[in-house]
Design a protein around this motif. Structure first.
Motif, PDB file in Angstrom:
ATOM      1  N   ILE A   1      -4.036  -3.428 -44.491  1.00  0.00           N
ATOM      2  CA  ILE A   1      -3.634  -2.957 -43.160  1.00  0.00           C
ATOM      3  C   ILE A   1      -2.180  -3.308 -42.872  1.00  0.00           C
ATOM      4  CG2 ILE A   1      -4.037  -3.249 -40.683  1.00  0.00           C
ATOM      5  CD1 ILE A   1      -7.011  -3.708 -41.380  1.00  0.00           C
ATOM      6  N   SER A   2      -1.790  -4.531 -43.174  1.00  0.00           N
ATOM      7  CA  SER A   2      -0.416  -4.958 -42.886  1.00  0.00           C
ATOM      8  C   SER A   2       0.593  -4.267 -43.793  1.00  0.00           C
ATOM      9  CB  SER A   2      -0.288  -6.481 -43.007  1.00  0.00           C
ATOM     10  OG  SER A   2      -0.792  -6.941 -44.245  1.00  0.00           O
ATOM     11  N   VAL A   3       0.220  -4.005 -45.047  1.00  0.00           N
ATOM     12  CA  VAL A   3       1.114  -3.265 -45.942  1.00  0.00           C
ATOM     13  C   VAL A   3       1.304  -1.843 -45.438  1.00  0.00           C
ATOM     14  CG1 VAL A   3       1.271  -2.219 -48.239  1.00  0.00           C
ATOM     15  CG2 VAL A   3       0.770  -4.643 -48.018  1.00  0.00           C
ATOM     16  N   ALA A   4       0.257  -1.227 -44.883  1.00  0.00           N
ATOM     17  CA  ALA A   4       0.383   0.110 -44.301  1.00  0.00           C
ATOM     18  C   ALA A   4       1.437   0.122 -43.201  1.00  0.00           C
ATOM     19  CB  ALA A   4      -0.963   0.576 -43.746  1.00  0.00           C
ATOM     20  N   VAL A   5       1.403  -0.889 -42.362  1.00  0.00           N
ATOM     21  CA  VAL A   5       2.407  -1.014 -41.289  1.00  0.00           C
ATOM     22  C   VAL A   5       3.816  -1.066 -41.876  1.00  0.00           C
ATOM     23  CG1 VAL A   5       3.293  -2.530 -39.469  1.00  0.00           C
ATOM     24  CG2 VAL A   5       0.836  -2.138 -39.682  1.00  0.00           C
TER      25      VAL A   5
END
Length: 461
Positions: free
Chosen positions: A117-121
């Motif tokens: 999720i954080s890498v997507a951001v």
């Protein structure tokens, strides 16, 4: 519409700082997505994993990444690109530390979801960051450099990880990445200003529906050999069809579907999808082949796998310069043709002596180094600036869906050929047969991308 003019001027100090931040984030996030490939044998031993659970260490991460990429683009644009970049770095650091201290596979899988999720951001934010913070004359060159760092991070991860795993263990891998993100955080606070776009509202209901569809799709694909796999896959397709029908008539969409009216834009994203599909799975296959079939330890396997990223580092800058003179699609099409030769060669991986295997990896580095800068620049500069968030999220999704489908497909092939059993010497023939099939699929997909790139150039220009 292109918002890019010529880009031959030198980078200012501000441009250079933004470029370093974006390039490092692209490298780190791509590295994180691929670094466990070399570590999987040791992780499987420590945590007593089957082949399926070992593959799910990567799959869980990628499900989270692709499920939220498109819905998050509007949120990031509305509330601030820099703000969400900082949040993404902090949350990713927490997720990495959780993986480092994981005592069982399920806590490890949960931490990988947080990382996804954080890498997507971060992957969405950095492209918007570059276009809005770097002077217009340098945007094209910057996009090319940042895009190339993704391939370099993905392909160099097995090498660097191999050394860490060999001399230490798999847990320090996550700690090292967390420390690198602290440096990123310090650099981010040196950037002044913020960029927001409040013109496009957030569609919460549509976003949730889209996330559920993507989860259903990957779960169905990875479990297709089980009784519930095909129904889940069919349900995801039906849901997606309904979703598109509703979104077409909705003024508040989660993504501007009008972008897909441009065939060139579709082809550029498809090519990115294929490039990441073949890059990720070929590196995965090569790592397994070097360690399980040829018997090299993680350190030696990592050194051999370094062949591809080293060549990419050398080729990418020249590819960026060539894109100033020649059409991006022609360069990308030539690169895909080179990669087609690589995929075809890897269909016979067990027949290749080590020196030919290294030669194939070198050619692969040439192909990917030539492909990345022009295709990334082309896709992101086809759209208006207001659509940059959507274009960035779609490009990210295309790449990550490519990686997810490649590994999911390989997981299914392994389950069919080998079965759900622990990796060992008795599974080597099955691993070789699985490699044959996934590389043949990769060759066909690469050919299709090359044809479409050339077709879009000569048919639509």
């Amino acid at each position: 519409m292109r918002f890019l003019s010529g880009h031959n001027s030198k980078f200012s100090s501000k441009d250079l700082l933004v470029l370093v931040i974006a390039a490092l984030i692209q490298f780190i996030t791509s590295f994180i997505g691929s670094m466990i490939q070399v570590a999987i044998p040791l992780m499987s031993s420590d945590l007593n994993l089957t082949i399926e659970l070992a593959n799910w260490i990567s799959i869980s991460y990628m499900i989270a990444l692709i499920a939220v990429s498109i819905p998050l683009s509007r949120v990031i644009s509305k509330y601030g690109v820099k703000r969400f970049t900082i949040i993404g770095v902090i949350v990713l650091s927490i997720g990495l530390i959780m993986s480092a201290i994981a005592s069982d596979v399920y806590f490890l899988l949960f931490s990988r979801v947080i990382q996804g999720i954080s890498v997507a951001v971060l992957l969405i934010s950095i492209y918007m960051f570059v276009v809005n913070q770097i002077s217009e004359d340098n945007v094209g060159s910057a996009l090319g450099i940042v895009g190339s760092m993704g391939y370099i991070g993905m392909t160099s991860a097995p090498t660097i990880s191999g050394f860490v795993v060999y001399y230490l263990s798999w847990r320090p891998l996550f700690v090292v990445m967390a420390v690198a993100l602290v440096i990123e955080l310090i650099l981010l606070f040196k950037i002044d200003g913020e960029w927001k776009n409040d013109s496009k509202p957030i569609n919460v209901r549509g976003s949730v529906f889209y996330i559920l569809i993507m989860i259903l799709f990957v779960l169905g694909l990875t479990n297709i050999t089980r009784p519930f796999g095909v129904p889940l896959l069919i349900l995801s397709f039906i849901s997606f069809f309904i979703f598109v029908k509703v979104e077409i008539h909705n003024s508040n969409t989660i993504f501007d579907l009008n972008l897909f009216r441009d065939f060139r834009y579709v082809v550029g994203n498809y090519a990115a999808f294929i490039a990441y599909f073949i890059t990720f799975i070929s590196t995965y296959i090569l790592n397994f082949h070097l360690q399980y079939v040829l018997g090299f330890d993680s350190r030696i396997a990592g050194i051999i796998l370094l062949s591809t990223p080293l060549i990419m580092v050398l080729v990418s800058p020249y590819s960026g310069k060539l894109s100033d003179k020649y059409d991006d699609r022609v360069l990308a099409g030539i690169a895909m043709s080179i990669l087609l030769v690589v995929m075809f060669s890897l269909c016979f991986i067990e027949l290749l002596p080590l020196y030919l295997l290294i030669a194939v990896m070198i050619v692969q580095g040439i192909g990917h180094g030539l492909f990345s800068p022009p295709n990334n620049k082309y896709v992101l500069t086809l759209v208006d600036k207001d659509d940059l968030g959507d274009a960035s999220s779609m490009l990210t999704s295309s790449k990550e869906i490519g990686k997810t489908i490649s590994l999911s497909t390989y997981n299914v092939i392994c389950l069919v050929i080998i079965g759900n059993q622990a990796i060992g010497s008795d599974t080597i023939p099955g691993l070789i047969s699985s490699s044959h099939l996934i590389m043949a699929i990769s060759a066909v997909l690469t050919l299709s991308a090359a044809i479409l790139l050339f077709y879009s150039k000569f048919r639509y220009d």
